[in-house]
Design an enzyme around this catalytic site. Structure first.
Site, mmCIF file in Angstrom:
data_model
loop_
_atom_site.group_PDB
_atom_site.id
_atom_site.type_symbol
_atom_site.label_atom_id
_atom_site.label_comp_id
_atom_site.label_asym_id
_atom_site.label_seq_id
_atom_site.Cartn_x
_atom_site.Cartn_y
_atom_site.Cartn_z
ATOM 1 C CG HIS A 137 -33.977 16.011 21.873
ATOM 2 N ND1 HIS A 137 -34.567 16.038 20.628
ATOM 3 C CD2 HIS A 137 -34.851 15.381 22.691
ATOM 4 C CE1 HIS A 137 -35.744 15.442 20.697
ATOM 5 N NE2 HIS A 137 -35.941 15.033 21.937
ATOM 6 C CG ASP A 168 -33.213 17.535 18.057
ATOM 7 O OD1 ASP A 168 -32.903 16.363 18.360
ATOM 8 O OD2 ASP A 168 -34.118 18.157 18.635
ATOM 9 C CB SER A 194 -38.980 14.390 22.285
ATOM 10 O OG SER A 194 -38.150 13.475 21.664
#
Length: 536
Positions: A505, A477, A245
């Protein structure tokens, strides 16, 4: 960066124990490329029409003013967690003026478990900005990464500056945070619009009051430079790294600044550093709509889905959910809390958004929605929201959201400079997501009142000369849309894009043996996946 009905700061975060990806705050994080350190010539025009330059590498030699930092020795001690050691590393508070003071950064490691010589250190970061890398290492990566990887690497984490154990940014107290997180981010009149502005101003002023020394020095570029000091003091010639991320932005920034020092680098759930704040926020809003559509299709297949009674298409399910949110806006419901907290629209929306990060949490979301919609018990959704915000049962919040805002607001100019700009953008955000768009648009106002001006700007990152870098993107995602992974892979000169055709995610360690095998092979043998490799 880290995304809630009303997340208040762009942010993204990678997975926790195997399946739960956690985030916080509104939209995702952006690039933080300090102009003073990152001038470059090559410019280009992005899809959004903005022109930005590529991040330039720093000189290969270490400046003499930084020599004492690169030459320091870490004093490892017991962490209190079996198998882990901790240390404190010093870095200059201001890289432009290294003599102006230091910042103390917390580091942890778990030594390689194998008998053969380790490949080196493997630095991990779960994202955020604001997520504790040390917490991630101790809770998951240090024990949950594949045994073969843990056998060959010393697993290492460093909380970035301003985060958790590394001189954390401080703003509101717990009671004030409760008020802030309950702010209605879908204002219906001028009074409610003023309340949104006041909440954002109060948050920003509090951060400026309590963390004035830090706020100018928590950018992603500075955190990436800290990583190079850590690489050196660990004795590694190159940096081996897995970032999820926001951690992908941190890793890509490192690669752009120090391309010749890149080792085996995995960027999972990738961000696009070439985008401005508004584009990032609007893209992520669309990402949550994509994830919600997948949830809606799954939900109506179950007899306990409380959203399918008035239609079974994602749009109809979304209309049903929005109607429920409107009810909560007018009449919050009890949340089973001894302290008398209630579930309103803001916290309920955040609970739903939190569940979009991991399809494994969809069952829990169905149960929470059923309790709230049919039994007027908001405790399930409130629990999901509290988990997202890292609020414990005593009402204490981690500094996750505070660090999140501090990094995001320094990294990029604000998405909006005032409520008038938000109102003009509402149609575009509503089109991106009829369910979440308005709230996420108002949440994107968070940096408008920040006490420190942004030092970064959108930049492409090419990292010419770097070793192969694996960029991982998940097709559905919610927080880091797949298009960002494609874009970052197109920018990085040595990137290999690895695609996961799935939900949730990030991808590594979340159930795809194909993804895991490809990444493990790269970490253990240095063999990147074949170009265009796709897993499901």
């Amino acid at each position: 960066m880290y995304t809630r009905p009303s997340p208040r700061s762009r942010r993204t975060r990678g997975p926790r124990p195997r399946t739960t990806a956690r985030f916080t705050a509104t939209l995702l994080t952006a690039t933080a490329l300090l102009v003073s350190a990152c001038s470059s010539g090559a410019s280009t025009t992005t899809a959004g029409g903005t022109v930005e330059a590529a991040l330039a590498a720093l000189p290969h030699s270490t400046p003499s003013a930084l020599a004492s930092y690169y030459d320091q020795r870490l004093r490892w001690r017991d962490c209190g967690v079996p198998g882990f050691q901790c240390a404190t590393m010093k870095a200059p508070l201001d890289y432009a003026n290294p003599d102006a003071g230091t910042i103390r950064l917390a580091v942890a490691r778990k030594k390689a478990t194998g008998k053969s010589r380790p490949i080196g250190s493997l630095l991990v970061n779960p994202g955020g900005p604001g997520g504790s890398a040390i917490g991630y290492l101790q809770d998951y990566a240090g024990l949950g990464y594949p045994a073969e990887v843990r056998a060959r690497y010393d697993m290492v984490a460093m909380d970035p500056r301003g985060v958790a154990r590394s001189e954390p940014v401080q703003c509101l107290n717990g009671r004030q945070m409760d008020t802030y997180t309950e702010t209605d981010l879908t204002p219906d009149d001028q009074r409610e619009r003023n309340a949104v502005v006041t909440a954002q101003q109060t948050f920003a002023e509090s951060c400026g009051t309590h963390s004035a020394r830090l706020l100018r020095h928590v950018s992603t570029v500075e955190a990436a430079r800290d990583m190079d000091i850590l690489r050196a003091v660990l004795g590694d010639r190159r940096l081996n790294y897995v970032g999820a991320s926001y951690g992908t932005l941190l890793g890509a920034t490192y690669a752009g600044l120090f391309p010749g020092r890149v080792g085996r680098m995995v960027l999972d759930g990738a961000m696009d550093p070439s985008l401005d704040s508004r584009t990032l926020n609007q893209d992520q809003t669309a990402g949550f709509e994509t994830a919600f559509a997948a949830f809606a299709k799954d939900c109506v297949r179950h007899t306990d889905c409380p959203l399918g009674g008035k239609g079974t298409t994602p749009a109809q399910v979304g209309d049903h959910l929005r109607a429920f949110f409107r009810q909560l806006d007018a009449h919050p419901i009890p949340a089973g809390e001894p302290e008398g907290r209630k579930l309103g629209e803001a916290l309920a929306t955040n609970g739903v958004i939190a569940s979009m990060y991991d399809e494994g949490s969809w069952g829990r979301l169905r149960e929470a929605l059923t309790s709230a919609m049919k039994e007027h018990d908001g405790s399930g959704l409130l629990s999901l929201s509290d988990l997202y915000y890292e609020r414990d049962a005593s009402g204490h919040y981690s500094n996750l959201m505070m660090a999140n805002a501090a990094v995001n607001c320094l990294d990029l100019p604000p998405a909006f400079n005032g409520p008038e700009q938000v109102e003009k953008a509402l149609p575009a955000f509503g089109k991106a997501s009829p369910v979440f768009g308005p709230g996420l648009a108002w949440a994107s106002l968070n940096c408008a009142y920040w006490p420190v001006r942004a030092t970064g700007e959108p930049r492409r990152i090419e990292a010419r000369g770097a070793a192969p870098i694996v960029v991982v993107g998940t097709v559905r995602d919610p927080a880091t849309p797949y298009r960002w992974a494609r874009s970052l892979a197109g920018q990085l000169s040595s990137a290999r894009l690895l695609t996961y055709d799935g939900d949730g995610h990030t991808a590594y360690g979340r159930g795809s043996s194909c993804i895991d095998a490809a990444i493990d092979a790269y970490l253990l043998r240095g063999t990147p996946p074949a170009a265009g490799k796709r897993c499901s």
